[in-house]
Design a protein around this motif. Structure first.
Motif, PDB file in Angstrom:
ATOM      1  N   ALA A  11       0.839  -1.205   0.000  1.00  0.00           N
ATOM      2  CA  ALA A  11       0.000   0.000   0.000  1.00  0.00           C
ATOM      3  C   ALA A  11       0.870   1.249   0.000  1.00  0.00           C
ATOM      4  O   ALA A  11       2.035   1.223   0.417  1.00  0.00           O
ATOM      5  CB  ALA A  11      -0.912  -0.004   1.228  1.00  0.00           C
ATOM      6  N   GLU A  38      -6.710   1.412   3.162  1.00  0.00           N
ATOM      7  CA  GLU A  38      -6.763   1.063   1.738  1.00  0.00           C
ATOM      8  C   GLU A  38      -6.469  -0.416   1.523  1.00  0.00           C
ATOM      9  O   GLU A  38      -7.076  -1.057   0.651  1.00  0.00           O
ATOM     10  CB  GLU A  38      -5.774   1.934   0.957  1.00  0.00           C
ATOM     11  CG  GLU A  38      -6.215   3.384   0.851  1.00  0.00           C
ATOM     12  CD  GLU A  38      -5.152   4.295   0.252  1.00  0.00           C
ATOM     13  OE1 GLU A  38      -5.495   5.440  -0.087  1.00  0.00           O
ATOM     14  OE2 GLU A  38      -3.983   3.863   0.136  1.00  0.00           O
ATOM     15  N   THR A  39      -5.564  -0.957   2.335  1.00  0.00           N
ATOM     16  CA  THR A  39      -5.256  -2.383   2.225  1.00  0.00           C
ATOM     17  C   THR A  39      -6.451  -3.223   2.652  1.00  0.00           C
ATOM     18  O   THR A  39      -6.797  -4.210   1.991  1.00  0.00           O
ATOM     19  CB  THR A  39      -4.035  -2.737   3.082  1.00  0.00           C
ATOM     20  OG1 THR A  39      -2.944  -1.893   2.732  1.00  0.00           O
ATOM     21  CG2 THR A  39      -3.637  -4.184   2.881  1.00  0.00           C
ATOM     22  N   ALA A  42      -8.955  -3.371  -0.017  1.00  0.00           N
ATOM     23  CA  ALA A  42      -8.544  -4.147  -1.195  1.00  0.00           C
ATOM     24  C   ALA A  42      -8.515  -5.647  -0.936  1.00  0.00           C
ATOM     25  O   ALA A  42      -8.448  -6.439  -1.886  1.00  0.00           O
ATOM     26  CB  ALA A  42      -7.154  -3.693  -1.650  1.00  0.00           C
ATOM     27  N   ARG A  43      -8.591  -6.035   0.308  1.00  0.00           N
ATOM     28  CA  ARG A  43      -8.406  -7.451   0.671  1.00  0.00           C
ATOM     29  C   ARG A  43      -9.368  -8.377  -0.063  1.00  0.00           C
ATOM     30  O   ARG A  43      -8.956  -9.378  -0.651  1.00  0.00           O
ATOM     31  CB  ARG A  43      -8.565  -7.603   2.189  1.00  0.00           C
ATOM     32  CG  ARG A  43      -8.362  -9.008   2.691  1.00  0.00           C
ATOM     33  CD  ARG A  43      -8.435  -9.061   4.200  1.00  0.00           C
ATOM     34  NE  ARG A  43      -8.306 -10.419   4.695  1.00  0.00           N
ATOM     35  CZ  ARG A  43      -8.314 -10.738   5.977  1.00  0.00           C
ATOM     36  NH1 ARG A  43      -8.421  -9.795   6.896  1.00  0.00           N
ATOM     37  NH2 ARG A  43      -8.202 -11.993   6.339  1.00  0.00           N
ATOM     38  N   LYS A  45     -11.019  -7.822  -2.816  1.00  0.00           N
ATOM     39  CA  LYS A  45     -10.875  -7.738  -4.270  1.00  0.00           C
ATOM     40  C   LYS A  45      -9.720  -8.591  -4.787  1.00  0.00           C
ATOM     41  O   LYS A  45      -9.744  -9.049  -5.930  1.00  0.00           O
ATOM     42  CB  LYS A  45     -10.654  -6.282  -4.687  1.00  0.00           C
ATOM     43  CG  LYS A  45     -11.812  -5.357  -4.347  1.00  0.00           C
ATOM     44  CD  LYS A  45     -11.488  -3.918  -4.726  1.00  0.00           C
ATOM     45  CE  LYS A  45     -12.599  -2.969  -4.311  1.00  0.00           C
ATOM     46  NZ  LYS A  45     -12.264  -1.557  -4.629  1.00  0.00           N
ATOM     47  N   LEU A  46      -8.716  -8.793  -3.954  1.00  0.00           N
ATOM     48  CA  LEU A  46      -7.544  -9.537  -4.392  1.00  0.00           C
ATOM     49  C   LEU A  46      -7.803 -11.040  -4.487  1.00  0.00           C
ATOM     50  O   LEU A  46      -7.112 -11.747  -5.219  1.00  0.00           O
ATOM     51  CB  LEU A  46      -6.364  -9.268  -3.456  1.00  0.00           C
ATOM     52  CG  LEU A  46      -5.758  -7.865  -3.576  1.00  0.00           C
ATOM     53  CD1 LEU A  46      -4.754  -7.624  -2.462  1.00  0.00           C
ATOM     54  CD2 LEU A  46      -5.087  -7.692  -4.938  1.00  0.00           C
ATOM     55  N   THR A  65       1.446  -4.397   5.069  1.00  0.00           N
ATOM     56  CA  THR A  65       0.453  -4.691   4.035  1.00  0.00           C
ATOM     57  C   THR A  65       0.048  -6.157   4.102  1.00  0.00           C
ATOM     58  O   THR A  65      -1.142  -6.495   4.038  1.00  0.00           O
ATOM     59  CB  THR A  65       1.006  -4.360   2.636  1.00  0.00           C
ATOM     60  OG1 THR A  65       1.271  -2.952   2.552  1.00  0.00           O
ATOM     61  CG2 THR A  65       0.018  -4.749   1.547  1.00  0.00           C
ATOM     62  N   LEU A  69      -3.652  -7.735   4.939  1.00  0.00           N
ATOM     63  CA  LEU A  69      -4.300  -8.630   3.984  1.00  0.00           C
ATOM     64  C   LEU A  69      -4.657  -9.975   4.616  1.00  0.00           C
ATOM     65  O   LEU A  69      -5.248 -10.831   3.957  1.00  0.00           O
ATOM     66  CB  LEU A  69      -3.398  -8.864   2.770  1.00  0.00           C
ATOM     67  CG  LEU A  69      -3.210  -7.677   1.825  1.00  0.00           C
ATOM     68  CD1 LEU A  69      -2.153  -8.008   0.770  1.00  0.00           C
ATOM     69  CD2 LEU A  69      -4.526  -7.284   1.163  1.00  0.00           C
ATOM     70  N   LEU A 182      -0.841  -1.567  -4.194  1.00  0.00           N
ATOM     71  CA  LEU A 182      -1.838  -2.632  -4.058  1.00  0.00           C
ATOM     72  C   LEU A 182      -2.232  -3.260  -5.395  1.00  0.00           C
ATOM     73  O   LEU A 182      -3.281  -3.860  -5.519  1.00  0.00           O
ATOM     74  CB  LEU A 182      -3.080  -2.134  -3.299  1.00  0.00           C
ATOM     75  CG  LEU A 182      -2.833  -1.764  -1.834  1.00  0.00           C
ATOM     76  CD1 LEU A 182      -4.055  -1.100  -1.217  1.00  0.00           C
ATOM     77  CD2 LEU A 182      -2.459  -3.019  -1.037  1.00  0.00           C
ATOM     78  N   SER A 183      -1.363  -3.109  -6.399  1.00  0.00           N
ATOM     79  CA  SER A 183      -1.566  -3.831  -7.650  1.00  0.00           C
ATOM     80  C   SER A 183      -1.183  -5.294  -7.446  1.00  0.00           C
ATOM     81  O   SER A 183      -0.358  -5.625  -6.592  1.00  0.00           O
ATOM     82  CB  SER A 183      -0.694  -3.251  -8.764  1.00  0.00           C
ATOM     83  OG  SER A 183      -1.120  -1.971  -9.130  1.00  0.00           O
ATOM     84  N   SER A 201      -6.936 -11.323 -12.121  1.00  0.00           N
ATOM     85  CA  SER A 201      -8.303 -11.630 -11.704  1.00  0.00           C
ATOM     86  C   SER A 201      -8.762 -13.007 -12.128  1.00  0.00           C
ATOM     87  O   SER A 201      -9.851 -13.440 -11.752  1.00  0.00           O
ATOM     88  CB  SER A 201      -9.263 -10.599 -12.315  1.00  0.00           C
ATOM     89  OG  SER A 201      -9.183 -10.603 -13.735  1.00  0.00           O
TER      90      SER A 201
END
Length: 202
Positions: A11, A38-39, A42-43, A45-46, A65, A69, A182-183, A201
Motif C-alpha cells: 500500500a 486502503e489495504t 482491497a483485501r 478484491k484480491l 500490508t 491482507l 496494491l496492484s 483476476s
C-alpha cells in the motif's frame, strides 16, 4: 500449471504519496492509517487463495500490508526487498530532477544505469529472476490439477522486474510498466512452458 504466484505491491506510504524515494532502513516508511485502510478495502478484491505459502519484503510497509491482507505466516525474503536507490534514498524525485537532471534521465531510460550508486534495474531483474526460478514448481503430488499457490507482498519495482523476467523481455521495457500501490500481478510456472503472465483476476 504447477505454481501460481500472486505478487502484490504494498500500500502507498505517506512518503510515496509525497513523491519521495523510500528510505534505506527497513522500518523507514511504515504504513499510516490511510495505507492500512486502503489495504483492508482491497483485501476482498484480491481474492487471495486459502492454501497459500506467503513471502514478504523485509520493509515495514510490505510486512504491514501483508498483515492487513490477513497473511500472518509470512516468510521474510531478502530477494523481495525494494531496489537499492543508493544516495537517493529518502529524497524527493522533484529535488533529484532539479539537482541532477542528467542522472535522473539516465536512470529512467537506461536499465544498466545506476547514477545513485545503488542498484540498476538490470541488476534488480537478475536478483528477482533468481528468486523466481528457485520457487518449487512441484508443490503437490498432482501439480497439474492442484497448483501450489504462493503470494509475495513486495514493491512496485520488484513487480516490474518479475514481469520482465517472466516474459524473457529486454530490461529496456521497464519504464513502460506502471505498477500502482496494491496492484497484483499473477505469474504461473509450469515444467513445460516456464513462466507465463496471467490477468490477476483469473
Amino acid at each position: 500449471m504447477n505454481l501460481r504466484l500472486l505478487l502484490i505491491s504494498h500500500a502507498a506510504t505517506a512518503a510515496q504519496r509525497a513523491g519521495r524515494i523510500p528510505g534505506a532502513a527497513a522500518d523507514a516508511d511504515p504504513l499510516d492509517a490511510r495505507g492500512i485502510a486502503e489495504t483492508a478495502a482491497a483485501r476482498s478484491k484480491l481474492g487471495l487463495p486459502d492454501d497459500v505459502a506467503s513471502f514478504v519484503s523485509p520493509a515495514a510497509c510490505a510486512r504491514e500490508t501483508a498483515q492487513a491482507l490477513g497473511l500472518t505466516a509470512t516468510t521474510v525474503e531478502q530477494s523481495l526487498a525494494d531496489m537499492n536507490y543508493g544516495r537517493w534514498h529518502g529524497q524527493k524525485l522533484v529535488e533529484i530532477a532539479n539537482e541532477a537532471p542528467q542522472d535522473l534521465a539516465a536512470w529512467t531510460s537506461d536499465p544498466a544505469a545506476a547514477p545513485h550508486g545503488g542498484e540498476s534495474f538490470s541488476q534488480l531483474v537478475s536478483r528477482v529472476g533468481q528468486w523466481l526460478d528457485t520457487l518449487d514448481v512441484a508443490g503437490t503430488d498432482n501439480a497439474s490439477l492442484h497448483p501450489r499457490n504462493v503470494v509475495a507482498v513486495t514493491h512496485g519495482p520488484v513487480l516490474r522486474a518479475a514481469i520482465v523476467h517472466a516474459l524473457g523481455a529486454s530490461p529496456t521495457v521497464f519504464s513502460r510498466i506502471e505498477i500502482a500501490p496494491l496492484s497484483a500481478v499473477e505469474l504461473r510456472r509450469s515444467l513445460r512452458r516456464g513462466w507465463t503472465w496471467w490477468p490477476a483476476s483469473s
